[in-house]
Design an enzyme around this catalytic site. Structure first.
Site, PDB file in Angstrom:
ATOM      1  N   ASP A 405      -0.902   4.068  -1.123  1.00 49.63           N
ATOM      2  CA  ASP A 405      -0.674   2.654  -1.386  1.00 49.63           C
ATOM      3  C   ASP A 405      -1.993   2.036  -1.840  1.00 49.63           C
ATOM      4  OD1 ASP A 405       0.677   0.260  -1.495  1.00 49.63           O
ATOM      5  OD2 ASP A 405       0.706  -0.073   0.660  1.00 49.63           O
ATOM      6  N   GLU A 408      -4.054   0.741  -7.090  1.00 48.56           N
ATOM      7  CA  GLU A 408      -4.114   0.250  -8.486  1.00 48.56           C
ATOM      8  C   GLU A 408      -5.525   0.365  -9.106  1.00 48.56           C
ATOM      9  OE1 GLU A 408      -0.579  -0.524  -6.783  1.00 48.56           O
ATOM     10  OE2 GLU A 408      -2.462  -1.299  -5.993  1.00 48.56           O
ATOM     11  N   ASP A 483       5.979  -4.181  -3.866  1.00 46.08           N
ATOM     12  CA  ASP A 483       6.375  -5.223  -2.908  1.00 46.08           C
ATOM     13  C   ASP A 483       7.401  -6.183  -3.494  1.00 46.08           C
ATOM     14  OD1 ASP A 483       4.611  -4.024  -1.187  1.00 46.08           O
ATOM     15  OD2 ASP A 483       2.978  -5.416  -1.597  1.00 46.08           O
TER      16      ASP A 483
END
Length: 795
Positions: A405, A408, A483
């Site tokens: 997670d 990015e 999300d």
């Protein structure tokens, strides 16, 4: 980006006239009088690479999207010189290159224009950063349509949109918001039923304009790097996707349990709560294969550690969960807490494995542990070190999968949400700034994680899930869409995103069922689970901020609906596993939007709601509250309503009843759908029988396949698999089913139970390889040996 004819007056921005061309090792180079080089490489009959240099010199040929860094197979192209142009011929296409400006046009073998330059390649000098801003514009005929580009939460057809690819942490994103977590610069164009694809392999921030600025121009550009793109000729859209997936890589088969149902929340802790959740699943008999531990399992959010207050003996807990059929998945983020007593931090500091700013200091950013440094996953030494960190949690504690997670990479409390542009990366020996490395950071983290899990879970297969991805990430990992929000609009978004991801070469994806942010109503959760069981990755996940999101929190009705549909997924595991085998072996997308399934029917071109699950199951979710059904489009051909067994003619819209406990579901005529018995988890029961649901079709032969192996491990790569190919031929008074079996794997079941649906005659005689067998009139089925060549049913 400004495109107008005035740019043509600036000769520094456009290629000049071709003065020479050369050919070697499958590459054809065209040199202009202002030192622009166009390099055309024919990789296959229908796959061509176009690469431009503006200073008579190419950068090192390297790509993270392609295994081993660059394509290795070439096709010897035939080049012809004409008065005003050159032409390159393959067996399926012709490419012309204009001598005056390098303008290219691609034709099919019927001389139809498939893809034509408008202004073509042009560039600007970037005075802010150095290097070039590289641009390409293509002519867009009226009526051309566009699809692809990964996780974009917008209409499936991108005509009229301008898209940005810059991996971004977008908590509670909205419909049409852009950019999101992934950067997949591949799109499919289609005009007059002829499809092609373009993959712009540039890891900088990339942009795509699909006739938004000018209605007859499609363009793509990047503020750095090369103009380097691949062209894929169809004309079938599925062939375009398959060729792109073949270039950027196919995954290995996951363990079968990874295709089961998964349960997750931020966060399940302490151990007592984890056990309560897993026990409740078994008590309610809702099948489930995996339980996830979010960041709270760690000691102060330090990766590769355990909070011993919450989880005093993780090895024991993981083993006990495994005894009950649950595989434990843990989260690992890229941010490493700055802590002199923390062993991971100390190792990375000693080896200089963290990212640095341009003038030397380590890149510092705030995420869940507080102040952190970040490994440079573009450095192969760092990837190898990172992979070794998984030894304890995988090999010693027994965790079965890892969830990446925040990769990015996401940074808190800064407007950009990520690293500054000046951060430096190794980029596999080609040092660069974060402007170039940003979009592939998450994929390289997932790659390093995959290598580590694979190393220590062996001889079993690894399971990885990532939030951020670039083209080619499918070689290492599954993914989810980040999300999302517990709203009906996001149910629609999730449906479109999964279809788009499958069209973009990344089929093993899913959404957070029920929505991550906020809390769904019981009705919304029920409708989402009905959709989610038909997505390749199936997981409920929520933030937990607005209440729990396990199926039993919504009451008895939702419990029963959840059980019904999760049980259906487990019954369909052999069908789903075969879908994955076709994806891994042949690059066939697991989900097919209707336009991908039948591009010849213009009615499919703008459909977003419906999709084909595998090759033969039509799914149409209910996406509005208080619905008792919906209008939907049935594709051409004939179909059977899965619930009522009604025979339906396609090619038109119709109303379909679907109360809260149902979803419109249709089976293609002629399909043979394999099913397993219901299990609470993969491996709970011995598979004693394969069930085949045979849907009658009159006329032409229909083929179905069933792929099976040991459900884990790598013996399948050595021929230890079973691939059953069934062909069905239907006549007015008889049905013939023929079987061909390939592979050396011996399935544990000995018999196949066949149920025939839609027969226009009453069965009077059944022969298996010429031997009569009885018919179970009570259950309307027949039981036959698994090894047969020909099954013959007659009236």
């Amino acid at each position: 980006m400004i495109i107008n004819t005035e740019l043509k007056q600036n000769h520094n921005l456009f290629p000049g006239k071709v003065i020479s061309f050369s050919q070697e090792e499958g590459k054809v180079n065209f040199l202009t009088n202002n030192e622009v080089i166009l390099q055309v490489t024919v990789l296959k009959d229908s796959v061509v690479r176009f690469r431009y240099a503006t200073d008579n010199n190419f950068e090192k040929d390297f790509s993270y999207a392609i295994e081993n860094g660059s394509p290795k197979e070439y096709f010897d192209a035939k080049v012809e010189e004409h008065e005003n142009q050159y032409s390159i011929h393959t067996n399926t296409i012709k490419i012309t290159i204009q001598k005056d400006d390098l303008g290219t046009t691609i034709y099919d073998h019927h001389d139809n224009v498939i893809c034509k330059d408008d202004l073509g390649f042009h560039w600007e000098q970037s005075y802010e950063h150095g290097g070039n801003i590289v641009k390409m514009s293509k002519h867009a005929p009226l009526g051309e349509l566009y699809y692809g580009l990964g996780d974009k939460p917008m209409h499936l057809n991108l005509k009229g949109k301008r898209i940005e690819n810059w991996a971004t942490d977008q908590y509670a994103f909205s419909k049409d918001q852009d950019p999101l977590y992934k950067s997949i610069p591949f799109y499919i164009g289609m005009y007059e039923q002829r499809a092609y694809g373009i993959f712009f392999d540039n890891t900088f921030r990339t942009f795509f304009d699909f006739c938004k600025e000018r209605r007859d121009v499609t363009s793509f550009w990047a503020p750095g790097g090369e103009m380097n793109y691949y062209f894929f000729h169809g004309p079938n859209m599925q062939d375009v996707v398959t060729q792109y997936t073949d270039l950027t890589g196919k995954p290995e088969l996951p363990p079968l349990w990874a295709l089961g149902y998964h349960q997750c929340k931020w966060s399940y802790y302490p151990e007592k709560e984890v056990k309560e959740i897993t026990s409740k699943f078994r008590e309610l008999k809702i099948p489930c294969d995996a339980i996830y531990l979010d960041i709270d399992y760690m000691d102060g959010f330090r990766c590769f550690t355990w909070n011993k207050e919450y989880f005093p003996d993780p090895k024991r807990m993981v083993a006990e969960l495994a005894e009950d059929g649950f595989k434990t998945i843990v989260i690992i983020d890229p941010g490493i807490k700055i802590d002199k007593e923390y062993w991971v931090y100390k190792e990375a500091i000693e080896k200089d494995y963290f990212c640095r700013r341009a003038d030397g200091p380590l890149m510092r950013g705030k995420v869940w542990p507080g102040e952190c440094y970040f490994p440079d996953f573009t450095n192969p030494e760092v990837r190898e070190w990172w992979s070794d960190l998984f030894k304890e949690i995988i090999d010693e504690i027994g965790v079965k999968g890892v969830w990446n997670d925040m990769n990015e990479p996401a940074i808190m409390e800064v407007p950009s949400k990520t690293f500054p542009d000046d951060v430096r990366h190794d980029y596999d020996g080609q040092p660069c700034s974060h402007r170039k490395a940003h979009n592939i950071y998450g994929t390289q983290m997932a790659r390093a994680t995959y290598n580590g899990v694979r190393k220590f879970v062996y001889p079993h297969r690894p399971f990885i899930i990532t939030r951020s991805a670039y083209s080619g990430a499918q070689r290492f990992t599954s993914s989810w869409m980040g999300d999302n929000v517990a709203t009906w609009e996001h149910l629609w978004v999730a449906n479109v995103q999964m279809q788009r991801m499958s069209m973009s070469g990344m089929s093993f994806t899913g959404s957070d069922i029920g929505g991550f942010a906020e809390h769904p109503s019981g009705e919304l959760y029920a409708r989402w689970i009905q959709l989610g069981v038909f997505h390749p990755f199936c997981r409920t996940h929520s933030s937990g901020d607005h209440g729990d999101q396990e199926p039993w929190t919504f009451g008895e009705e939702v419990i029963n609906i959840t059980r019904k549909f999760v049980e259906l997924r487990y019954q369909l595991l052999p069908y789903l596993y075969t879908m994955f085998w076709e994806y891994a072996e042949e690059g066939i997308p697991m989900l097919k939007p209707l336009v991908l399934f039948d591009q010849s029917d213009s009615q499919t071109h703008y459909k977003t709601d419906e999709f084909i699950f595998g090759n033969q199951i039509l799914v149409c979710p209910i996406q509005e509250p208080n619905s008792k059904g919906r209008r939907m489009f049935i594709p051409k051909g004939h179909w059977y309503n899965y619930w009522t067994r009604e025979f339906v003619k396609g090619g038109m819209e119709r109303w379909v009843d679907a109360d809260i406990d149902s979803i419109p579901l249709f089976i293609k005529e002629g399909a043979i759908i394999p099913k397993y018995p219901i299990q609470q988890y993969v491996g709970e029961k011995r598979i004693e029988e394969l069930r085949l649901e045979v849907y009658y079709k009159l006329g032409n032969t229909e083929t179905s396949r069933v792929y099976e192996d040991a459900q884990d491990g790598y013996d399948y790569t050595k021929g230890e698999y079973s691939l059953r190919s069934f062909s069905l031929t239907g006549k007015e008074t008889e049905v013939i089913i023929e079987q061909i079996v390939e592979g050396n794997y011996i399935t544990e079941y000995e018999t196949i139970r066949v149920e025939c649906i839609g027969l226009p005659f009453t069965i009077g005689k059944i022969e298996v390889d010429g031997v009569m067998v009885p018919f179970d009139t009570e259950n309307n089925t027949l039981v036959i040996p698994k090894v047969f060549a020909k099954l013959h049913l007659t009236s």
